[in-house]
Enzyme design. Structure first.
Site, PDB file in Angstrom:
ATOM      1  N   GLU A   1     -48.295  30.292   5.076  1.00 51.33           N
ATOM      2  CA  GLU A   1     -47.342  31.390   4.997  1.00 51.33           C
ATOM      3  C   GLU A   1     -47.902  32.766   5.371  1.00 51.33           C
ATOM      4  OE1 GLU A   1     -45.497  31.053   1.156  1.00 51.33           O
ATOM      5  OE2 GLU A   1     -44.367  29.291   1.775  1.00 51.33           O
TER       6      GLU A   1
ATOM      7  N   GLU B   1     -42.788  22.903   4.272  1.00 50.34           N
ATOM      8  CA  GLU B   1     -42.323  23.123   2.910  1.00 50.34           C
ATOM      9  C   GLU B   1     -40.831  23.426   2.927  1.00 50.34           C
ATOM     10  OE1 GLU B   1     -44.329  26.072   0.581  1.00 50.34           O
ATOM     11  OE2 GLU B   1     -46.329  25.428   1.192  1.00 50.34           O
TER      12      GLU B   1
END
Length: 624
Positions: free
Chosen positions: A221, A341
């Protein structure tokens, strides 16, 4: 030992100041187990137990993988699909996947496979390269016995090797620079880029002879000020990903390089790591061809509220949102896209609609899903504060509602010579075993039987699961589970399998209670629960059987359900409730049961929380 752990993954997104300021915090609210002694494991020895050689490439999924356009192919050129699960913990201050305080790691991985997940994404932090000692591993009664004395990397070796030995694949995810929290960039003042590169090279070398590890997710991320294609060496994640990819490939040129997006591109913001709008214009280019897989993260309102959730056209607007941010890479045949995810607590109707729409978007476009988006769901762990997990809080039972949403995008497993072969191999699973019943119990055993499954080729056997863990693999339609504790309730399911490695869905669960110690045959009764679950509600049919040698005059069955499962009606029993405890007693006409005789009753319930699990261990008490 059970540690009470709650992990708030304050994530992810852009779009509002609060989301930008969110911190990633891990709270460990219990004493840790004594630290294990660190052990040194050489790179050469780490990968031997599950090494898969090129000679095994006839099995779908065997060997290392590469890309071709938007597809991922195995070593023999068969298209494959990642349909997996995230199991976190190495990146936290436990320095080991969570839940091992409750269960053995092999039973965890077996259960993942039994549910139809074929890949594990395993997050870690750079701390584990410092010889960290794992905490909170239960080694009582032989549990996790082969992890004693190992450092974190040694434990990782064991998990990778076991996953590979049962045909699962592993993606290693450099989740954080250290265990304290997520970072916007791939480096920090205490973990410079040089350390990141050295550790990527080190872990790639560690598994260079073990094709259970198919690739490395370079950094989790990236977000503002990380950019894509801006040309600034300090912040351009695309350039950094090229440097990180080259470090990995210098140690193992056969690995896939998973590259996540950023937060913002040309003024357009999205989830942290989910914005890949710049990848088409500024692709990641590596010295080894056919190695790049782009990775997006996508979440629901349980993580953060976003403008697209309140759009009047929601959820029909979502495919356009996904197309813009990452789906176009797949649609235009630029590269494979892996949704590394995605998850939700499923507590709101918006989240339920979002997950249903996303699963529809991810569905296969070819046989066995081989030409489709790749994915790993967040998460296996129930202690992810903003999403929950596939497991319930007991770390054993399954959130069947959440897992059920994913059923249509699961894919065949790997490691069989024909199973899951999109080119024409057998991909049809056997029918679900029916009629699972408890034939008898003693103080230490339970005898089970069921009706035979059918298959397009032939059923070769069955796997029996006790409380979610596989305990036996008979070839026939009966099994006796022994070595049990006296006066204890156990829940069982059965799955059928064929020669190609295809496995059926689980049978309806039954519950059996062993006799008191020294009691011989149980002078009582058993209760088997069969569910008809349609998501917003369900019916439960409970079959009560006299398992003793004398007649009984009456019976009482009890179990626990979350309060968000509200009972609306019942039949053939007096059903009452106190908190989470449901109690059913016989009526005047069905209390008396001769030995081996049975009777049934039922309840109907509705859900006020879509994630409420209906699994139950029913305990039966008889009066003579």
């Amino acid at each position: 030992m059970r540690l009470q752990l709650r992990r708030r993954l304050s994530r992810r997104l852009a779009g509002c100041a609060a989301a930008l300021a969110a911190a990633l915090v891990t709270t460990l609210a219990a004493p840790a187990a004594p630290a294990a002694q660190a052990a040194t494991t050489t790179a050469g020895s780490a990968g031997t137990a599950a090494a898969a050689s090129a000679s095994a490439a006839s099995a779908v999924g065997a060997g290392y993988w590469h890309t071709s356009g938007r597809q991922i192919l195995d070593e023999a050129g068969n298209p494959v699909r990642i349909a997996g699960i995230n199991w976190f913990g190495f990146e936290t201050s436990n320095y080991v996947p969570h839940g091992l305080w409750s269960r053995d790691y092999k039973s965890m991985i077996d259960q993942m496979k039994s549910l139809g997940y074929n890949t594990i994404r395993m997050p870690y932090s750079d701390d584990i390269f410092k010889g960290t000692s794992p905490s909170s591993i239960n080694t009582s009664s032989g549990m996790n016995a082969d992890l004693v004395g190992l450092d974190s990397l040694g434990v990782m070796d064991k998990l990778v090797n076991y996953a590979g030995s049962i045909g699962m694949k592993v993606i290693l995810d450099r989740h954080r620079p250290d265990s304290s929290g997520q970072s916007a960039l791939w480096y920090t003042s205490s973990v410079p880029e040089s350390t990141w590169l050295a550790n990527l090279k080190s872990i790639a070398a560690r598994y260079a002879n073990n094709s259970a590890v198919i690739g490395i997710d370079l950094h989790n991320e990236p977000h503002d000020p990380a950019c894509w294609g801006c040309g600034d060496q300090a912040t351009d994640w695309r350039l950094a990903a090229q440097r990180g990819g080259e470090a990995v490939l210098s140690a193992n040129p056969k690995l896939l390089i998973f590259v996540e997006g950023v937060q913002s591109f040309n003024g357009s913001s999205y989830w942290w790591g989910g914005n890949l709008q710049g990848a088409g214009q500024y692709p990641v280019q590596l010295s080894v061809a056919n190695r790049v897989v782009y990775s997006a993260h996508d979440y629901a309102t349980s993580v953060a509220q976003q403008t697209w959730f309140s759009d009047p056209s929601f959820p029909s607007n979502m495919p356009g949102v996904w197309d813009k941010n990452w789906g176009y890479l797949f649609n235009q045949n630029i590269a494979p896209v892996w949704v590394g995810e995605f998850g939700t607590t499923l507590q709101s109707t918006v989240d339920q609609a979002w997950l249903k729409a996303l699963v529809q978007y991810l569905r296969p476009t070819a046989t066995s899903g081989a030409d489709s988006f790749q994915w790993t769901f967040w998460s296996w762990n129930p202690n992810s504060g903003d999403t929950g997990g596939i497991l319930n809080d007991d770390w054993t039972t399954v959130n069947t509602v959440k897992d059920g949403y994913l059923a249509s995008v699961k894919a065949p497993g790997f490691g069989s010579s024909t199973g899951g072969n999109p080119g024409g191999g057998d991909v049809q699973a056997p029918s679900v075993p029916g009629g699972l019943t408890v034939g008898g119990t003693t103080a230490s055993s339970v005898s089970l039987s069921w009706t035979a499954s059918t298959d397009d080729t032939a059923v070769t056997g069955y796997d029996v699961y006790r409380n979610g863990t596989k305990v036996g693999s008979p070839t026939g339609t009966s099994y006796t589970d022994s070595g049990l504790s006296a006066a204890t309730a156990y829940s069982y399911t059965v799955r059928a399998k064929d020669a190609a490695g295809n496995v059926s869905a689980a049978s309806a669960a039954v519950t059996a209670t062993t006799a008191a110690a020294g009691g011989g045959t149980n002078a009582g009764c058993s209760a088997a629960v069969s569910l008809n679950d349609w998501g917003s509600g369900l019916t439960a049919t409970v079959t009560v059987t006299n398992t003793g040698t004398a007649a009984v005059k009456g019976w009482q069955v009890s179990w626990t359900w979350p309060t968000s499962l509200q009972i609306s009606s019942s039949w053939s029993a007096n059903v009452t409730r106190s908190g989470q405890t449901v109690t059913a007693t016989n009526l005047s006409y069905n209390g008396a049961l001769a030995p081996a005789a049975s009777t049934s009753f039922g309840v109907q319930a509705t859900r006020t929380d879509a994630s409420a699990a209906a699994t139950a261990t029913a305990v039966c008490t008889a009066t003579s």
